[in-house]
Design a protein around this motif. Structure first.
Motif, PDB file in Angstrom:
ATOM      1  N   ALA A 115       0.830  -1.206   0.000  1.00 30.07           N
ATOM      2  CA  ALA A 115       0.000   0.000   0.000  1.00 30.07           C
ATOM      3  C   ALA A 115       0.866   1.258   0.000  1.00 30.07           C
ATOM      4  N   ILE A 116       1.954   1.238   0.783  1.00 26.85           N
ATOM      5  CA  ILE A 116       2.877   2.372   0.797  1.00 26.85           C
ATOM      6  C   ILE A 116       3.517   2.545  -0.578  1.00 26.85           C
ATOM      7  N   GLN A 117       3.855   1.422  -1.202  1.00 34.15           N
ATOM      8  CA  GLN A 117       4.376   1.454  -2.567  1.00 34.15           C
ATOM      9  C   GLN A 117       3.416   2.197  -3.494  1.00 34.15           C
ATOM     10  N   GLY A 118       2.151   1.824  -3.401  1.00 36.00           N
ATOM     11  CA  GLY A 118       1.144   2.429  -4.268  1.00 36.00           C
ATOM     12  C   GLY A 118       1.032   3.921  -4.083  1.00 36.00           C
ATOM     13  N   VAL A 119       1.096   4.369  -2.837  1.00 35.89           N
ATOM     14  CA  VAL A 119       1.035   5.807  -2.540  1.00 35.89           C
ATOM     15  C   VAL A 119       2.229   6.523  -3.161  1.00 35.89           C
ATOM     16  N   TYR A 120       3.414   5.948  -3.010  1.00 38.55           N
ATOM     17  CA  TYR A 120       4.631   6.567  -3.539  1.00 38.55           C
ATOM     18  C   TYR A 120       4.578   6.675  -5.064  1.00 38.55           C
ATOM     19  N   VAL A 121       4.234   5.581  -5.732  1.00 39.87           N
ATOM     20  CA  VAL A 121       4.231   5.568  -7.192  1.00 39.87           C
ATOM     21  C   VAL A 121       3.251   6.595  -7.747  1.00 39.87           C
ATOM     22  N   GLN A 122       2.025   6.552  -7.265  1.00 43.10           N
ATOM     23  CA  GLN A 122       0.986   7.435  -7.796  1.00 43.10           C
ATOM     24  C   GLN A 122       1.297   8.896  -7.512  1.00 43.10           C
ATOM     25  N   THR A 123       1.813   9.176  -6.312  1.00 43.07           N
ATOM     26  CA  THR A 123       2.129  10.556  -5.939  1.00 43.07           C
ATOM     27  C   THR A 123       3.255  11.120  -6.802  1.00 43.07           C
ATOM     28  N   ILE A 124       4.291  10.338  -7.015  1.00 40.87           N
ATOM     29  CA  ILE A 124       5.426  10.810  -7.814  1.00 40.87           C
ATOM     30  C   ILE A 124       4.992  11.110  -9.246  1.00 40.87           C
ATOM     31  N   ILE A 125       4.187  10.218  -9.822  1.00 41.23           N
ATOM     32  CA  ILE A 125       3.704  10.442 -11.190  1.00 41.23           C
ATOM     33  C   ILE A 125       2.870  11.713 -11.253  1.00 41.23           C
ATOM     34  N   GLN A 126       1.981  11.899 -10.289  1.00 45.88           N
ATOM     35  CA  GLN A 126       1.103  13.073 -10.297  1.00 45.88           C
ATOM     36  C   GLN A 126       1.850  14.374 -10.042  1.00 45.88           C
ATOM     37  N   GLN A 127       2.894  14.317  -9.216  1.00 47.54           N
ATOM     38  CA  GLN A 127       3.621  15.539  -8.857  1.00 47.54           C
ATOM     39  C   GLN A 127       4.646  15.950  -9.909  1.00 47.54           C
ATOM     40  N   GLN A 128       5.263  14.983 -10.574  1.00 49.74           N
ATOM     41  CA  GLN A 128       6.407  15.298 -11.409  1.00 49.74           C
ATOM     42  C   GLN A 128       6.127  15.266 -12.912  1.00 49.74           C
ATOM     43  N   VAL A 129       4.948  14.816 -13.311  1.00 55.13           N
ATOM     44  CA  VAL A 129       4.624  14.749 -14.731  1.00 55.13           C
ATOM     45  C   VAL A 129       3.774  15.949 -15.127  1.00 55.13           C
ATOM     46  N   ASP A 130       4.079  16.539 -16.264  1.00 55.00           N
ATOM     47  CA  ASP A 130       3.278  17.638 -16.804  1.00 55.00           C
ATOM     48  C   ASP A 130       1.825  17.179 -16.942  1.00 55.00           C
ATOM     49  N   ASN A 131       0.895  17.989 -16.431  1.00 59.17           N
ATOM     50  CA  ASN A 131      -0.514  17.602 -16.419  1.00 59.17           C
ATOM     51  C   ASN A 131      -1.074  17.349 -17.810  1.00 59.17           C
TER      52      ASN A 131
END
Length: 398
Positions: A317-333
């Motif tokens: 579950a922690i893995q999932g939070v990290y992956v999704q957050t990084i993609i959302q924060q660092q990728v151009d919308n």
């Protein structure tokens, strides 16, 4: 984290719709897995069901990314949930002579879910401030796992005393109610100039967005390995419960309980440990999961197995939070939908390859050998990447 729902009305509607939908999803997943296994009596049928989930998904996911970046994300989420209602009712036709219906229905629901999830991930950063994205993801993961805990109790009781049909009906109703909530998301759609795409497997702009970010790239590569690991667990867990622990096929529900309990602890775990390097945290967690995975089939005690699965679920579950957050924060919308779609395509490929070879592996190797081999390989890869990353960091410092 609850104050986020008060602060952002759009997030609140997305949250309510997602929670209701997740209840139906868990009920449906358990009902379908148990029903297919009880009808056929073999895990090979479960493997085929996973293959049916992946059939043609790559094309669906590719178009999901384009649709998400080009059209109103709120409308996409609502429409896919409404379309899921009749698809969910298809499972009422399953019998010993019509097991194939399960494979068709699974593919349809999974395809709609791929489009839905792509849009949900892309719309979230537009509903909250950037600093609140991680908290919002943690809130969603926690709520979903609480709903899974509740759903497990319902599914076990309803499946045993009423049958699978009631669970499929509840799933259909949950899609309808979720669609209504999603329609009330306050969202101003800004039409993204989504350039004309050629029908290629991967979008070049999306791949560039992934490759330019070192952290994002490492996490996605590790995620591919864990996609294979997850499919092995999904297929074999019912066999472990039935043939190793001798608690019957329904024992998989106890495994789900253990996963739900472990996952609920995610907010506490993330709050207690706030390391600066999220990649190193991710690699450490991944290493621990791989080691725990090795021991699952070797445990002869139900309590010990449940503890192992619970801890593993917390880490996942922690893995999932990290992956999704990084993609959302660092990728151009403007590329977020296509990046997430490309990410899901890669995971689907890993899952398909894994599930396709499971019937062969099942005939040649014991479950103990399979789990041990995969666990050791993934742990070794995580350790190697950690060492390489640490070495590069030290060279830069010097």
């Amino acid at each position: 984290m609850i104050n986020l729902l008060q602060k952002y009305k759009g997030l609140r509607m997305l949250f309510l719709g997602g929670v209701i939908s997740s209840v139906g999803d868990y009920l449906y997943d358990i009902a379908l897995t148990l029903l297919v296994y009880d009808i056929t009596g073999t895990i090979d049928s479960i493997a085929v069901m996973w293959i049916s989930k992946g059939a043609l998904r790559i094309f669906i996911q590719y178009f999901a990314g384009i649709l998400t970046d080009k059209y109103n994300r709120r409308n996409i989420i609502a429409i896919t949930n409404f379309l899921s209602v009749p698809c969910a009712l298809i499972f009422l036709m399953i019998s010993k002579e019509t097991v194939w219906v399960a494979y068709i229905g699974t593919f349809l629901l999974q395809s709609l879910n791929d489009i839905d999830m792509c849009s949900e991930v892309a719309i979230l950063p537009e509903l909250v401030e950037k600093n609140d994205i991680a908290k919002a993801n943690t809130l969603f993961f926690t709520a979903e796992n609480i709903m899974m805990f509740i759903s497990l109790a319902l599914s076990g009781f309803l499946y045993k005393y009423i049958g699978a049909d009631i669970l499929f009906i509840i799933n259909a109703v949950s899609f309808f109610l979720s669609g209504i909530f999603f329609m009330f998301i306050e969202y101003n759609h800004n039409s993204v100039n989504c350039e004309k795409q050629k029908l290629v497997l991967f979008d070049k702009g999306a791949i560039h967005e992934i490759l330019r970010n070192h952290s994002c790239l490492i996490i996605i590569l590790i995620s591919l390995l864990f996609s294979a690991l997850s499919r092995l667990y999904d297929v074999y867990n019912i066999d472990i419960a039935d043939k190793i622990l001798h608690i019957g096929s329904e024992g998989m529900i106890y495994f789900r309980y253990a996963m739900a309990v472990g996952s609920i602890l995610v907010p506490i775990a993330i709050k207690l440990y706030k390391g600066k390097d999220i990649v190193k945290q991710y690699l450490l967690i991944s290493f621990i999961i791989a080691v725990l995975f090795i021991f699952i089939p070797f445990s002869k005690y139900v309590a010990l197995t449940l503890i192992i699965i619970g801890v593993m679920a917390l880490m996942l579950a922690i893995q999932g939070v990290y992956v999704q957050t990084i993609i959302q924060q660092q990728v151009d919308n403007h590329y977020l939908g296509r990046v997430f779609a490309s990410y899901k395509i890669l995971l689907t490929l890993a899952s398909l390859i894994t599930v396709a070879v499971i019937p062969i592996i099942n005939k040649c190797f014991s479950v103990n050998t399979v789990f041990a081999s995969v666990g050791v390989i993934i742990a070794a890869v995580c350790f190697l990447i950690y060492c390489i990353d640490k070495y590069k960091s030290s060279v830069v410092v010097e």
